[in-house]
Design a protein around this motif. Structure first.
Motif, PDB file in Angstrom:
ATOM      1  N   PRO A 241      38.719 -16.651  90.211  1.00  0.00           N
ATOM      2  CA  PRO A 241      38.346 -17.879  90.948  1.00  0.00           C
ATOM      3  C   PRO A 241      36.893 -18.280  90.685  1.00  0.00           C
ATOM      4  N   MET A 242      36.703 -19.520  90.265  1.00  0.00           N
ATOM      5  CA  MET A 242      35.361 -20.057  89.998  1.00  0.00           C
ATOM      6  C   MET A 242      35.270 -21.455  90.598  1.00  0.00           C
ATOM      7  N   ALA A 243      34.330 -21.634  91.528  1.00  0.00           N
ATOM      8  CA  ALA A 243      34.204 -22.921  92.224  1.00  0.00           C
ATOM      9  C   ALA A 243      33.335 -23.892  91.442  1.00  0.00           C
ATOM     10  N   LEU A 244      33.679 -25.169  91.514  1.00  0.00           N
ATOM     11  CA  LEU A 244      32.833 -26.247  90.991  1.00  0.00           C
ATOM     12  C   LEU A 244      31.893 -26.706  92.102  1.00  0.00           C
ATOM     13  N   PRO A 245      30.771 -27.330  91.772  1.00  0.00           N
ATOM     14  CA  PRO A 245      29.856 -27.831  92.816  1.00  0.00           C
ATOM     15  C   PRO A 245      30.585 -28.788  93.764  1.00  0.00           C
ATOM     16  N   MET A 246      30.357 -28.625  95.058  1.00  0.00           N
ATOM     17  CA  MET A 246      31.028 -29.458  96.067  1.00  0.00           C
ATOM     18  C   MET A 246      30.625 -30.929  95.927  1.00  0.00           C
ATOM     19  N   ILE A 247      31.574 -31.807  96.253  1.00  0.00           N
ATOM     20  CA  ILE A 247      31.288 -33.242  96.333  1.00  0.00           C
ATOM     21  C   ILE A 247      30.956 -33.558  97.779  1.00  0.00           C
TER      22      ILE A 247
ATOM     23  N   THR B  69      37.917 -26.704  95.143  1.00  0.00           N
ATOM     24  CA  THR B  69      38.351 -26.391  93.779  1.00  0.00           C
ATOM     25  C   THR B  69      39.660 -25.619  93.778  1.00  0.00           C
ATOM     26  N   ILE B  70      40.625 -26.112  92.996  1.00  0.00           N
ATOM     27  CA  ILE B  70      41.866 -25.369  92.718  1.00  0.00           C
ATOM     28  C   ILE B  70      41.610 -24.564  91.450  1.00  0.00           C
TER      29      ILE B  70
ATOM     30  N   GLY C 149      54.705 -24.700  89.226  1.00  0.00           N
ATOM     31  CA  GLY C 149      55.220 -23.454  89.773  1.00  0.00           C
ATOM     32  C   GLY C 149      54.286 -22.265  89.681  1.00  0.00           C
ATOM     33  N   GLN C 150      53.132 -22.419  89.041  1.00  0.00           N
ATOM     34  CA  GLN C 150      52.237 -21.275  88.870  1.00  0.00           C
ATOM     35  C   GLN C 150      51.522 -20.917  90.171  1.00  0.00           C
ATOM     36  N   GLN C 151      51.038 -19.701  90.253  1.00  0.00           N
ATOM     37  CA  GLN C 151      50.198 -19.272  91.362  1.00  0.00           C
ATOM     38  C   GLN C 151      48.790 -19.829  91.150  1.00  0.00           C
ATOM     39  N   ALA C 152      48.161 -20.267  92.234  1.00  0.00           N
ATOM     40  CA  ALA C 152      46.809 -20.826  92.153  1.00  0.00           C
ATOM     41  C   ALA C 152      46.062 -20.492  93.427  1.00  0.00           C
ATOM     42  N   ALA C 153      44.756 -20.707  93.392  1.00  0.00           N
ATOM     43  CA  ALA C 153      43.910 -20.434  94.553  1.00  0.00           C
ATOM     44  C   ALA C 153      43.078 -21.668  94.858  1.00  0.00           C
ATOM     45  N   LEU C 154      42.836 -21.893  96.154  1.00  0.00           N
ATOM     46  CA  LEU C 154      41.985 -22.998  96.596  1.00  0.00           C
ATOM     47  C   LEU C 154      40.697 -22.407  97.168  1.00  0.00           C
ATOM     48  N   ILE C 155      39.557 -22.755  96.571  1.00  0.00           N
ATOM     49  CA  ILE C 155      38.265 -22.301  97.088  1.00  0.00           C
ATOM     50  C   ILE C 155      37.768 -23.344  98.083  1.00  0.00           C
ATOM     51  N   LYS C 156      37.704 -22.953  99.361  1.00  0.00           N
ATOM     52  CA  LYS C 156      37.325 -23.867 100.427  1.00  0.00           C
ATOM     53  C   LYS C 156      35.811 -24.104 100.431  1.00  0.00           C
ATOM     54  N   GLU C 157      35.404 -25.073 101.238  1.00  0.00           N
ATOM     55  CA  GLU C 157      33.984 -25.432 101.318  1.00  0.00           C
ATOM     56  C   GLU C 157      33.136 -24.246 101.789  1.00  0.00           C
ATOM     57  N   ASP C 158      33.694 -23.412 102.670  1.00  0.00           N
ATOM     58  CA  ASP C 158      32.929 -22.279 103.196  1.00  0.00           C
ATOM     59  C   ASP C 158      32.990 -21.048 102.289  1.00  0.00           C
ATOM     60  N   GLY C 159      33.627 -21.199 101.122  1.00  0.00           N
ATOM     61  CA  GLY C 159      33.706 -20.094 100.168  1.00  0.00           C
ATOM     62  C   GLY C 159      34.954 -19.244 100.281  1.00  0.00           C
ATOM     63  N   SER C 160      35.729 -19.424 101.347  1.00  0.00           N
ATOM     64  CA  SER C 160      36.965 -18.651 101.498  1.00  0.00           C
ATOM     65  C   SER C 160      38.006 -19.091 100.473  1.00  0.00           C
ATOM     66  N   ILE C 161      38.940 -18.201 100.175  1.00  0.00           N
ATOM     67  CA  ILE C 161      39.945 -18.472  99.141  1.00  0.00           C
ATOM     68  C   ILE C 161      41.342 -18.387  99.748  1.00  0.00           C
ATOM     69  N   VAL C 162      42.139 -19.438  99.507  1.00  0.00           N
ATOM     70  CA  VAL C 162      43.524 -19.484  99.984  1.00  0.00           C
ATOM     71  C   VAL C 162      44.441 -19.502  98.765  1.00  0.00           C
ATOM     72  N   LYS C 163      45.337 -18.531  98.669  1.00  0.00           N
ATOM     73  CA  LYS C 163      46.249 -18.459  97.529  1.00  0.00           C
ATOM     74  C   LYS C 163      47.575 -19.133  97.864  1.00  0.00           C
TER      75      LYS C 163
END
Length: 596
Positions: A294-300, A287-288, A234-248
């Motif tokens: 928000p801190m992204a991990l290296p892309m796979i 990365t979620i 139920g927590q709020q989270a953010a998704l860091i997309k491949e292009d660097g954009s962030i979706v909450k």
């Protein structure tokens, strides 16, 4: 307080016993209640996986041993699904490399081991099937060490722990002198040699998407390892997309693994592997994370497809008679739905509304999709597989494969000759003591299209063939197609004994008497290079005169069983495979056919 965790992947060449060993670990860890009927290869849940005896999709399970939670990931062994292996190795802190005690390391062993070593993992080597005849466990260990050295493993990795096991019999042992009775030595080896996950539960959340699943009820499900932080339902989270954009968004479901089940959990901390819902647009490698930090991990990086074919609506005279999903909209929706979970697949719409370009990792990868669709009631047509070219440094390049053959000695010459015609270059040849030889080639992927059926005929079914993607190289010129012409039905109707008997000297048939055919349908292979039209529906003229010799019983030759895989390998560029829930048919694309 969280319990200790070990995350481990099972990697191996196809058919070396990964899934059977996982079965034994599950059964002896108390996952199943006493008296519960447990199927063989329980991790292979897909019908096609069970029928073919292969793992297609990586699968997570979790067992408890001595108050430690062991997350086990069973990975595919076939080269077409190598992308699955590469991704899941990023979720684990150790791996178990399984090697057949008789065959030793094989081509896919090299691929999966290379990926594990590149990730810095120190594999535990398990020599499996030690109870089989001709098993040479110590020779297999020596060959594995040679492979480690060849792949540039460091000193620590080369000093790998190893066990001997029989997954089918359900035991493992530390040496060949002490007979094993259960899988305890393997559990102990995991606790001893696989390090606990590294991560800080107090840091901001970082969960990397490694696998995708889909549920009609929950939507897209993302599976991954929590690298840092804590995640709560139920927590709020953010998704860091491949292009660097962030979706909450919000975590709508948080699932953990318990045996073969997914169970709802309230929270999980760094090191755990979990499934999460609420991210409809999440993709592999993203990365979620915590929405405030928000801190992204290296892309796979997901390997690109190397083979493409066209899927199109069935427009044959028998269209719509055997399937329930036949329209372009239904086919399109199904293909794009496959993209929700099949990350190595690419689907593109074309200029024609009823045709779709579908690209995958190989013939098996695409063949599994076709088989799944046909079992779901779809009716459609597919074209000949074509390799995908790339431009590298201004030069046109094509994919090359590393091919390994294990063949009887009498078939060595014909295999070398045929692969030479397909632009293959032999890299190595080892003559064994058992009347068999191991050959290694580098061959363009184009040269392997249609080769498997020919290989089985050359070796009379006794050959073993495996290949894995090597690299893109400059194109190597034309590869001649040596297939004969085909026999084509001249009219629509039902094939008769009389007509097939009269045409037997023209070639080999794919159909039997009573099969319904239509004009342009391929019914067999000609003895000559040209295509040939035949009337295979004509029946014997009846008279009231009795032949002096009486009626003779004449046996027709057994037709070739044109399976889906064989059909995909067989067709040329001007031909299609018609796929329905009940039939596999071959046909010509155009109606301008060669006359007799």
């Amino acid at each position: 307080m969280s319990i200790p965790i070990r995350n481990v992947a099972i990697i191996a060449h196809v058919d070396h016993g990964k899934t059977t060993l996982v079965d034994a670990l599950l059964k002896q860890s108390g996952v199943f209640r006493e008296g519960e009927e447990v199927p063989i290869c329980v991790m292979d849940s897909n019908d096609i996986e069970r029928e073919r005896g292969i793992t297609i999709l990586s699968k997570n399970t979790a067992v408890k041993y001595k108050d430690t939670l062991i997350n086990i990931i069973d990975t595919p062994g076939h080269a077409d699904f190598g992308g699955e292996v590469e991704r899941v190795l990023g979720m684990v802190d150790g791996c178990i490399l399984i090697v057949d005690a008789n065959e030793g390391p094989m081509p896919q062993t090299r691929f999966v081991l290379k990926k594990a070593l590149e990730k810095g993992l120190r594999p535990i080597v398990v020599v499996n099937k030690i109870d089989r005849e001709l098993a040479s466990p110590h020779v297999a260990v020596d060959k594995v060490l040679d492979l480690f050295l060849e792949l540039g493993a460091d000193d620590d990795q080369c000093d790998f722990p190893h066990l001997f096991a029989s997954g089918m019999a359900g035991y493992a042992q530390n040496d060949m002198e002490t007979k094993g009775t259960d899988m305890v030595p393997m559990f102990e080896a995991i606790l001893r040699h696989v390090p606990p996950p590294v991560g800080d539960a107090d840091k901001p959340l970082q969960l990397q998407v490694t696998t995708l699943d889909y549920s009609d009820y929950l939507g897209r499900i993302v599976i991954g390892k929590i690298h840092n932080g804590t995640i709560n339902m139920g927590q709020q989270a953010a998704l860091i997309k491949e292009d660097g954009s962030i979706v909450k968004t919000r975590i709508t479901k948080l699932l953990g693994f318990d045996g073969l089940k997914r169970i709802e959990i309230a929270s999980a901390t760094a090191g755990n592997i979990v499934a999460v819902t609420g991210f409809a647009d999440a993709n592999i490698g993203e990365t979620i994370t915590c929405p405030t930090e928000p801190m992204a991990l290296p892309m796979i990086k997901v390997d690109e497809p190397t083979l493409q074919m066209t899927f199109c609506v069935n427009d044959s005279p028998f269209a719509g008679t055997e399937g329930k999903n036949v329209t372009s909209r239904q086919v399109r929706d199904r293909l794009f739905r496959e993209l929700e979970t099949n990350v190595a697949l690419r689907v593109e719409e074309t200029d024609e509304a009823d045709k779709f370009a579908v690209a995958g990792r190989g013939e098996l990868h695409l063949g599994i999709l076709i088989e799944n669709m046909r079992r779901e009631g779809f009716e459609f047509q597919v074209s000949q597989p074509q390799v995908i070219y790339r431009e590298v440094g201004g030069q046109k390049c094509e994919p090359f494969e590393l091919l390994a053959l294990d063949v009887p000695e009498e078939a060595v010459g014909s295999c070398i000759e045929r692969l030479g015609q397909r632009k293959g270059e032999m890299q190595d040849m080892v003559v064994g003591m058992n009347g068999r030889s191991n050959l290694e080639f580098v061959v363009p992927a184009r040269g392997l299209i249609g080769f498997r059926g020919e290989f089985m005929r050359m070796t009379r079914g006794a050959g073993i063939m495996n290949h894995s993607f090597l690299e893109y190289r400059p194109t190597c010129g034309d590869i001649s197609a040596r297939r004969n012409g085909v026999l084509i039905s001249f009219e629509e109707g039902t094939a008769t004994d009389y007509a097939l008997m009269g045409a037997e000297d023209r070639g080999t048939f794919f159909i039997k008497p009573g099969t319904k055919v239509y004009k342009g349908m391929i019914v067999g292979e000609n003895n000559r290079p040209q295509d040939l039209e035949l009337n295979i529906c004509k029946s014997k003229q009846l008279t009231n005169h009795r032949a002096s010799g009486g009626e003779e019983l004449v046996q027709l030759k057994t037709p070739i069983d044109m399976t889906l895989e064989r059909a995909l390998e067989y067709i040329n560029g001007d031909e299609l495979v018609e796929v329905t829930p009940l039939s596999i048919r071959l046909r010509k694309i155009n109606k301008k056919l060669a006359r007799r």
